[in-house]
Scaffold this active site. Structure first.
Site, PDB file in Angstrom:
ATOM      1  N   HIS B 264      26.159  -7.514   9.317  1.00 27.92           N
ATOM      2  CA  HIS B 264      25.488  -8.334  10.328  1.00 27.92           C
ATOM      3  C   HIS B 264      23.969  -8.340  10.087  1.00 27.92           C
ATOM      4  CE1 HIS B 264      24.990 -10.023  14.469  1.00 27.92           C
ATOM      5  NE2 HIS B 264      23.828  -9.398  14.376  1.00 27.92           N
ATOM      6  N   GLU B 265      23.396  -7.164   9.975  1.00 31.15           N
ATOM      7  CA  GLU B 265      21.942  -7.071   9.796  1.00 31.15           C
ATOM      8  C   GLU B 265      21.518  -7.665   8.454  1.00 31.15           C
ATOM      9  OE1 GLU B 265      20.393  -6.510  12.417  1.00 31.15           O
ATOM     10  OE2 GLU B 265      22.032  -5.594  13.565  1.00 31.15           O
ATOM     11  N   HIS B 268      20.644 -11.226   8.906  1.00 25.54           N
ATOM     12  CA  HIS B 268      19.246 -11.359   9.332  1.00 25.54           C
ATOM     13  C   HIS B 268      18.305 -11.153   8.139  1.00 25.54           C
ATOM     14  CE1 HIS B 268      19.847 -11.639  13.661  1.00 25.54           C
ATOM     15  NE2 HIS B 268      20.511 -10.502  13.729  1.00 25.54           N
ATOM     16  N   GLU B 294      20.122 -15.338  14.722  1.00 26.47           N
ATOM     17  CA  GLU B 294      21.445 -14.807  15.037  1.00 26.47           C
ATOM     18  C   GLU B 294      22.509 -15.652  14.335  1.00 26.47           C
ATOM     19  OE1 GLU B 294      21.383 -12.002  16.610  1.00 26.47           O
ATOM     20  OE2 GLU B 294      23.515 -11.674  16.938  1.00 26.47           O
TER      21      GLU B 294
END
Lengths: 502, 502
Positions: B264-265, B268, B294
């Site tokens: 997930h990160e 980003h 996001e």
């Protein structure tokens, strides 16, 4: 109150310096390889912002009003000391034109970056023009600062690291060293020739070295709630008083230099953690100067940690950390054997690897050379020959044609740090004098150390050095702590006792 | 050029923000326990310095001159976009009186610190007055910003995280969700009831999880020369574009949440690393807004990493990372089984642990409540009952008398982050719409992912999102990338396909 205005400004500067200190640690310990350029840009801007705070136009009026206040007797001793330190900081920052500061910084950054590869290659001819540019800018800086501070050029540079000290003071104590060291080195090496020393052989895992370092640094008084231990290329002590960042490096075939690095830096760290919180945001709350700071680290490393008493306590922890090696050669892991290993003396070309007996010779050479460079008595092109002559005279070693391990070995001059080298040896002398005073005041200290108790020595340092921060000048501080000005006889006595009299 | 003066000022601000970003990472990842107070003081001062740069008196004249320049057609599209972003930043910073900014920050810091213990204790009655103070200050802020920006109060707060978006826009897309989600959740849960899933059981050593995380983040396109992976209490992506700091946390009895946190990160992080260097120091070079950000992380985590195709590639690495567990239960370590495990749906009280199907329900509740709080339609004392009613209506769960896992579970409101919650679900919809457009443009993408090749999807994102930075407004950006404005039908279609049609 007018001093209050200055104090508000310097609290702000203190907070900016906090930020900068953590960023510098991050750069050395955490930053990924390719992030350096953008970081350098950000930090350059940050440096400009700090400089603007130190040269804000209002400071002139505030300083004048505070001096007026001081003259009416309205300030107490701590406030007067704070005003003295603020005056020093503003004077130094305001004296230099911004373009010269920037030109110096650029020349130094270029030279330091080139040094990293040129040193490894021994490329003196590529390096010399870059260093010449650094020296040229530094001589301009020195001449302007000398005018502003009313001192000689070299002393104006020295003032950044070692205020209240002149080259005349240094000449006096260094002359004493020059007189006894070369012969003493001969005697020690001769005496150690037949010494039965068992080498430390084995694999010393990083994780075990790290845990041992943490154990011993906490044992001697480091507060892990206000600090960390990490790994960097060279050991250092950074961060801020509430968050002291000690680093070391680990060699899995030899734990000693990593461990002694931790203990050395822990000496610095205890000084950082031990200063009083009430002045922590003001210049008067800062560390006194480099010789006092190095005095703390060398007291921890040389006076305490390489000594037999400390090793009677620490050897058990060391042996437990490396059970395989200790089982294979138990006779190596005794306090007496470790004490012998940690005090071996040998003439060598390299300053950072030198023992405490030969180390000052490396400093004497650099001090003479950097002073001659700043005074214009020699030029950069003269350095290799002068270096070789100094090494021959003091250590009997030639560095002819060996630039890498001769005059190119240190980064200091590339980075513009002229006036820094002497503080290492002033620190060694300070450490010896302080430790002698502590033991004179409380003769139980060596026995306490043998039992792993550091309360008394830490209390002596807290009371006489750490809690005093920058309230006194360096000579006042040393006199208050030991009853005397800096005297090299304590360092000489320490060397004779440890290396010749046992 | 007048824009040039603004650009110089914002380059400086960018450098200060660089410093601040690394410090924030340090606080979460490295800072020792007791260093927080002094760090908070330093960062508060730093915030003031940044704010002074954003509200410097000269900015008014420089902005006026740049607007004049713009009106003569002298600026190109990127310069005009930069001017738009600079105008926004200055307007927001200048609108608020310094005392209100400080009072808000203080109320938020007090509330957030208290929340840490009060949440654990479920102490709503201790917490409510602190949150009321935060809300009161935030309503003042919203009303002043609303006046300055010419928008409604809540929208003025939303603008900080999601510019170019109003609550009317959000109402429209959220109404769509409300209409289909509750029934869809029923259907998915019913369908998953009989699914044969093999649980992952074993000890998953931290070091192995860390190495696996690094392997997979590099595989999907993270540049380790410009970033790091570390551990913190909650996963986040911080640092700066040239030095992106991803964090996660490891649970040795369950590797999945740590690993999916990394992925997930990394979504980003790729957006941070992928923006063009040429504008990196200017507002136009920054990330577009939270829904787009996001959108990148959820595209990486939800659209890609929890899907069968990705797991056909990744399962081999996962099994190799944990050889003991994989040997003990090989049927658990298949792509199909991991895909089932990574897409289990269950109604629960906690947002951060929710699956992608029920997650929007948590957001819908918070969005309605925070808007009502800012508009003054409800008060802090009304929250628990309204929360329970929302949970009952959307998820059929009561949180009556459960403050800890009910209305006190999130830190956002304590920290003053009103207007942030909706961006999570706008991001989920953005991710679905972007991924659908990418696959429409290049149908080979799923097959490439199956083979561990991420070049095409990354190229689509680089070309359409990352390289565009803040050149366009968010609606313009999404329309340019996908041909349409944000439309929840892509998110609905994704859920139906993944959860009902396989």
């Amino acid at each position: 109150m007018s001093l209050a205005q200055l104090e508000r400004q310097f609290r702000r500067i203190h907070h900016l310096q906090h930020v900068s200190a953590i960023l510098q640690w991050d750069e050395a310990v955490m930053m990924p390889a390719a992030a350096g350029d953008a970081r350098a840009d950000a930090m350059a801007t940050f440096g400009v912002v700090v400089h603007e705070h130190l040269t804000a136009p209002q400071l002139v009026d505030w300083l004048a009003a505070a001096e007026e206040e001081a003259s009416t007797g309205a300030l107490d001793a701590a406030q007067l000391a704070n005003l003295r330190e603020i005056r020093r900081a503003v004077k130094r920052a305001s004296a230099l034109p911004a373009e010269l500061v920037e030109a110096s910084a650029r020349a130094q950054m270029r030279c330091e970056q080139a040094w990293r590869t040129q040193r490894a290659a021994g490329d003196w001819h590529g390096f010399a023009p870059l260093l010449s540019e650094v020296v040229a800018r530094k001589r301009e800086v020195a001449s302007i600062l000398a005018e502003a501070l009313g001192v000689r050029a070299y002393d104006a540079l020295l003032d950044e690291y070692e205020p209240f000290c002149t080259s005349a003071d240094i000449d006096r104590v260094f002359a004493h060293l020059k007189a006894f060291l070369p012969r003493l080195i001969d005697e020690v090496i001769e005496r150690q020739r037949g010494e039965p020393v068992v080498p430390l052989v084995g694999i010393f895992p990083r994780a075990a070295q790290h845990a041992l370092g943490r154990t011993l640094m906490e044992a001697v008084g480091f507060d892990m709630q206000h600090g960390r231990l990490d790994v960097s290329h060279h050991p250092f002590c950074g961060g801020v008083a509430t968050d002291v960042r000690v680093t070391t490096r680990y060699d899995e075939s030899d734990f000693t230099s990593g461990l002694l690095g931790v203990l050395h830096e822990t000496g610095h760290a205890k000084y950082e953690q031990g200063r009083p919180a009430q002045w922590s945001s003001q210049p008067v709350g800062e560390a006194r100067g480099m010789s006092v700071h190095e005095g703390q680290s060398l007291l921890q490393e040389m006076q305490i940690s390489r000594g037999r008493e400390f090793l009677r306590f620490a050897t058990r922890h060391i042996a437990e950390a490396f059970p395989d090696a200790a089982r294979a050669a138990p006779q190596a892991f005794t306090a007496d054997n470790l004490a012998l290993l940690f005090t071996r003396v040998a003439r060598s070309k390299i300053r950072v690897g030198a023992d405490e007996v030969t180390y000052p010779c490396h400093i004497l050479i650099r001090y003479d050379l950097e002073r001659a460079l700043i005074d214009g008595r020699i030029r950069v092109g003269d350095i290799p020959e002068a270096w070789d002559a100094g090494m021959q005279a003091l250590l009997g070693i030639s560095t002819k044609d060996d630039y890498r391990d001769g005059c190119m070995q240190d980064v200091h001059w590339s980075a513009g740090a002229f006036g820094y080298f002497p503080t290492y040896t002033l620190g060694a002398m300070t450490a010896a004098q302080l430790f002698a005073a502590a033991v004179r005041q409380n003769p139980a200290i060596p026995r306490e150390i043998e039992h792993g108790t550091f309360a008394s020595i830490n209390e002596f340092l807290r009371e006489n050095i750490w809690s005093k921060a920058s309230l006194l000048t360096t000579p006042e501080l040393l006199r208050a702590a030991t009853g005397e000005p800096l005297d090299p006889k304590y360092f000489e006595a320490h060397l004779r006792r440890r290396y010749l009299e046992r």
